[in-house]
Design a protein around this motif. Structure first.
Motif, PDB file in Angstrom:
ATOM      1  N   THR A  11       0.857  -1.196   0.000  1.00  0.00           N
ATOM      2  CA  THR A  11       0.000   0.000   0.000  1.00  0.00           C
ATOM      3  C   THR A  11       0.884   1.233   0.000  1.00  0.00           C
ATOM      4  O   THR A  11       1.951   1.255   0.610  1.00  0.00           O
ATOM      5  CB  THR A  11      -0.937   0.039   1.230  1.00  0.00           C
ATOM      6  N   PHE A  12       0.446   2.235  -0.737  1.00  0.00           N
ATOM      7  CA  PHE A  12       1.108   3.537  -0.723  1.00  0.00           C
ATOM      8  C   PHE A  12       0.145   4.470  -0.011  1.00  0.00           C
ATOM      9  O   PHE A  12      -0.908   4.780  -0.561  1.00  0.00           O
ATOM     10  CB  PHE A  12       1.361   4.039  -2.148  1.00  0.00           C
ATOM     11  N   GLY A  13       0.463   4.880   1.199  1.00  0.00           N
ATOM     12  CA  GLY A  13      -0.488   5.661   1.988  1.00  0.00           C
ATOM     13  C   GLY A  13      -1.706   4.780   2.212  1.00  0.00           C
ATOM     14  O   GLY A  13      -1.588   3.680   2.747  1.00  0.00           O
ATOM     15  N   PRO A  16      -3.910   0.797  -2.003  1.00  0.00           N
ATOM     16  CA  PRO A  16      -3.224  -0.467  -2.227  1.00  0.00           C
ATOM     17  C   PRO A  16      -2.833  -0.609  -3.710  1.00  0.00           C
ATOM     18  O   PRO A  16      -3.666  -0.418  -4.596  1.00  0.00           O
ATOM     19  CB  PRO A  16      -4.257  -1.524  -1.845  1.00  0.00           C
ATOM     20  N   ALA A  17      -1.577  -0.908  -3.964  1.00  0.00           N
ATOM     21  CA  ALA A  17      -1.118  -1.135  -5.345  1.00  0.00           C
ATOM     22  C   ALA A  17      -1.087  -2.630  -5.640  1.00  0.00           C
ATOM     23  O   ALA A  17      -1.211  -3.043  -6.789  1.00  0.00           O
ATOM     24  CB  ALA A  17       0.265  -0.539  -5.533  1.00  0.00           C
ATOM     25  N   LEU A  18      -0.903  -3.450  -4.596  1.00  0.00           N
ATOM     26  CA  LEU A  18      -0.968  -4.913  -4.745  1.00  0.00           C
ATOM     27  C   LEU A  18      -1.800  -5.471  -3.600  1.00  0.00           C
ATOM     28  O   LEU A  18      -1.603  -5.089  -2.446  1.00  0.00           O
ATOM     29  CB  LEU A  18       0.438  -5.533  -4.681  1.00  0.00           C
ATOM     30  N   GLY A  35      -0.516  -6.383 -17.983  1.00  0.00           N
ATOM     31  CA  GLY A  35      -1.730  -5.757 -17.457  1.00  0.00           C
ATOM     32  C   GLY A  35      -1.793  -4.312 -17.887  1.00  0.00           C
ATOM     33  O   GLY A  35      -0.798  -3.744 -18.337  1.00  0.00           O
ATOM     34  N   PRO A  36      -2.954  -3.700 -17.731  1.00  0.00           N
ATOM     35  CA  PRO A  36      -3.083  -2.294 -18.125  1.00  0.00           C
ATOM     36  C   PRO A  36      -2.315  -1.386 -17.166  1.00  0.00           C
ATOM     37  O   PRO A  36      -1.849  -1.831 -16.112  1.00  0.00           O
ATOM     38  CB  PRO A  36      -4.588  -2.040 -18.031  1.00  0.00           C
ATOM     39  N   SER A  37      -2.232  -0.132 -17.533  1.00  0.00           N
ATOM     40  CA  SER A  37      -1.535   0.847 -16.720  1.00  0.00           C
ATOM     41  C   SER A  37      -2.140   0.899 -15.317  1.00  0.00           C
ATOM     42  O   SER A  37      -3.359   0.879 -15.168  1.00  0.00           O
ATOM     43  CB  SER A  37      -1.669   2.204 -17.414  1.00  0.00           C
ATOM     44  N   GLY A  38      -1.276   0.897 -14.321  1.00  0.00           N
ATOM     45  CA  GLY A  38      -1.760   1.005 -12.944  1.00  0.00           C
ATOM     46  C   GLY A  38      -2.160  -0.319 -12.320  1.00  0.00           C
ATOM     47  O   GLY A  38      -2.648  -0.353 -11.198  1.00  0.00           O
ATOM     48  N   SER A  39      -1.931  -1.452 -13.011  1.00  0.00           N
ATOM     49  CA  SER A  39      -2.379  -2.735 -12.472  1.00  0.00           C
ATOM     50  C   SER A  39      -1.417  -3.298 -11.424  1.00  0.00           C
ATOM     51  O   SER A  39      -1.722  -4.298 -10.789  1.00  0.00           O
ATOM     52  CB  SER A  39      -2.603  -3.746 -13.603  1.00  0.00           C
ATOM     53  N   GLY A  40      -0.245  -2.687 -11.281  1.00  0.00           N
ATOM     54  CA  GLY A  40       0.676  -3.126 -10.222  1.00  0.00           C
ATOM     55  C   GLY A  40       1.909  -3.870 -10.712  1.00  0.00           C
ATOM     56  O   GLY A  40       2.697  -4.362  -9.909  1.00  0.00           O
ATOM     57  N   LYS A  41       2.097  -3.932 -12.026  1.00  0.00           N
ATOM     58  CA  LYS A  41       3.216  -4.703 -12.597  1.00  0.00           C
ATOM     59  C   LYS A  41       4.563  -4.186 -12.105  1.00  0.00           C
ATOM     60  O   LYS A  41       5.406  -4.946 -11.634  1.00  0.00           O
ATOM     61  CB  LYS A  41       3.206  -4.614 -14.139  1.00  0.00           C
ATOM     62  N   THR A  42       4.757  -2.867 -12.234  1.00  0.00           N
ATOM     63  CA  THR A  42       6.058  -2.301 -11.869  1.00  0.00           C
ATOM     64  C   THR A  42       6.290  -2.412 -10.369  1.00  0.00           C
ATOM     65  O   THR A  42       7.407  -2.702  -9.930  1.00  0.00           O
ATOM     66  CB  THR A  42       6.131  -0.832 -12.330  1.00  0.00           C
ATOM     67  N   THR A  43       5.238  -2.237  -9.594  1.00  0.00           N
ATOM     68  CA  THR A  43       5.374  -2.362  -8.139  1.00  0.00           C
ATOM     69  C   THR A  43       5.862  -3.771  -7.792  1.00  0.00           C
ATOM     70  O   THR A  43       6.781  -3.944  -6.989  1.00  0.00           O
ATOM     71  CB  THR A  43       4.024  -2.059  -7.453  1.00  0.00           C
ATOM     72  N   LEU A  44       5.274  -4.788  -8.438  1.00  0.00           N
ATOM     73  CA  LEU A  44       5.691  -6.166  -8.164  1.00  0.00           C
ATOM     74  C   LEU A  44       7.150  -6.380  -8.590  1.00  0.00           C
ATOM     75  O   LEU A  44       7.940  -6.993  -7.870  1.00  0.00           O
ATOM     76  CB  LEU A  44       4.743  -7.143  -8.885  1.00  0.00           C
ATOM     77  N   ASP A 161      11.825  -4.170 -17.098  1.00  0.00           N
ATOM     78  CA  ASP A 161      10.619  -3.348 -17.024  1.00  0.00           C
ATOM     79  C   ASP A 161      10.376  -2.686 -18.372  1.00  0.00           C
ATOM     80  O   ASP A 161      11.108  -1.762 -18.737  1.00  0.00           O
ATOM     81  CB  ASP A 161      10.767  -2.298 -15.916  1.00  0.00           C
ATOM     82  N   GLU A 162       9.383  -3.155 -19.086  1.00  0.00           N
ATOM     83  CA  GLU A 162       9.059  -2.648 -20.429  1.00  0.00           C
ATOM     84  C   GLU A 162      10.345  -2.461 -21.240  1.00  0.00           C
ATOM     85  O   GLU A 162      10.617  -1.355 -21.719  1.00  0.00           O
ATOM     86  CB  GLU A 162       8.332  -1.300 -20.339  1.00  0.00           C
ATOM     87  N   PRO A 163      11.142  -3.519 -21.401  1.00  0.00           N
ATOM     88  CA  PRO A 163      12.488  -3.318 -21.962  1.00  0.00           C
ATOM     89  C   PRO A 163      12.474  -2.762 -23.383  1.00  0.00           C
ATOM     90  O   PRO A 163      13.449  -2.155 -23.811  1.00  0.00           O
ATOM     91  CB  PRO A 163      13.103  -4.718 -21.932  1.00  0.00           C
TER      92      PRO A 163
END
Ligand code: ATP
Length: 354
Positions: A11-13, A16-18, A35-44, A161-163
């Motif tokens: 969670t950020f503040g 929840p991102a995941l 996944g679409p933008s904001g789905s949590g891929k980069t966070t994972l 990450d999105e190489p």
């Protein structure tokens, strides 16, 4: 190396991102987080890299809690979309960087670092460019240098990450093939983030489909394409056509009329029929066929895309794909039935398939 993600929440503040993500990645596997933008891929991915930490849950590297490992002990190779090469260093120094900053005891000699960097440069098919600076390379070449730099530290896991995100379509396709070859040669456990389904399906051994901080489905490219387990996955991967239907004792009704599909085992009530536009049979003799009026047709490479208006008021539209030479006219009638389909009850998670 085996990587396990166990019930990870981040969670950020208050956001929840995941939400409770669990995932097992086998040694040597090439896994796409899609996944679409904001789905949590980069966070994972950042959590796997040790650049961020779970609020709850844990990550295990070969059974060992990654929280107890230093970034150096994790030994992950990272490649980002924006190359992130050091602009003031030559290609050779960029590749050797990870080795040259190791603590004295584990640092190879300068000669050895140079030898390994040249070997990797050859491996990524850029021999001869060692003295160049990043600004003197094309985007695709820079990204290959970034790979060589990530491989130089002999990582236990490679995280991307999105190489290919910043590259044009042709270079992306070439690099995809190249990455698959590199992966097959080196056998690294690799996780890459993409929002490009074509890239995920073409490259990955398994695809992790994410939406709104959760994993919707994990499967081989065939499984997520042919057997999507939710309306989200069906719509997100590949093309889909959708029609609202009614389920009654295993029968599927459209506008109160029984159509030639089965809803066996599904609860009575409103539901949604999903199918692929290209995966239909057509012909007025079809038992229980769905009737539509042609509103638009357009040529689509080797086939013809046809938009049909469905129902007495023509208020629902679906797209189907027919052979390019199929004879039809605007306002003409077409009868079709999906060959494969899924029906998702509007309230439950159960599905019917064919
Ligand atoms: P994209 O494809 O756009 O990069 P993504 O699937 O990688 O998206 P994330 O970057 O993981 O998504 O973001 C997931 C959610 O977490 C988003 O709602 C995002 O706004 C939020 N988020 C990510 N990082 C932070 C942060 N440092 N602070 C606050 N919120 C964040």
């Amino acid at each position: 190396m085996q990587v396990s993600v166990e019930n990870v929440v981040r969670t950020f503040g208050t956001t929840p991102a995941l939400y409770g993500v669990s995932l097992d990645i086998k040694p040597g596997e090439l896994v796409a987080l899609l996944g679409p933008s904001g789905s949590g891929k980069t966070t994972l991915l950042r959590i796997l890299a040790g650049l961020d930490f779970p609020t709850e849950g844990r990550v295990l590297f070969d059974g060992e809690d990654a929280a107890k490992l230093t970034v150096q002990e994790r030994n992950v190779g990272l490649v980002f979309q924006n190359y992130a090469l050091f602009r003031n260093m030559t290609v050779l120094d960029n590749i050797g960087f990870g080795l040259s900053v190791r603590p004295h005891a584990r640092r190879p000699s300068r000669k050895e670092i140079k030898r390994r960097a040249l070997e990797l440069l050859d491996f990524v098919q850029l021999s001869g460019l060692e003295a160049r600076y990043p600004s003197q390379l094309s985007g695709g070449q820079r990204q290959r240098v970034a790979f060589a730099r990530a491989l130089a530290i002999e990582p236990r896991v490679l995280l991307l990450d999105e190489p290919f995100g910043a590259l044009d379509a042709k270079v992306r396709r070439d690099l995809r093939r190249w990455l698959r070859e590199i992966h097959d040669k080196t056998g690294h456990t690799t996780v890459f983030v993409t929002h490009d389904q074509e890239e995920a399906l073409e490259l990955a051994d398994r695809v992790v489909v994410m939406s709104q901080g959760k994993i919707e489905q994990i499967g081989t490219p065939d499984e997520v394409y042919d057997e999507p387990n939710s309306p989200f996955v069906f719509s997100f991967i590949g093309e889909s056509s959708v029609l609202p239907v009614e389920l009654k004792k295993g029968a599927v009704l459209l506008d109160g009329r029984k159509i030639g599909l089965s809803g066996e085992g599904l609860p009575d009530g409103p539901a949604t029929l999903f199918f692929r536009p290209h995966d239909v049979a057509v012909g007025s003799d079809l038992q229980g066929g769905i009737e539509g009026i042609v509103s638009i047709t357009r040529r689509n490479a080797g086939a013809r895309r046809v938009e049909l208006e469905i129902g007495p008021d023509g208020d629902r539209r679906v797209e189907i794909e027919l052979p390019a030479n199929y004879k039809l006219s605007i306002s003409g009638r077409v009868v079709f039935l999906p060959k494969h389909y899924r029906i998702f009850p509007d309230t439950a998670a159960e599905t019917a398939t064919s």
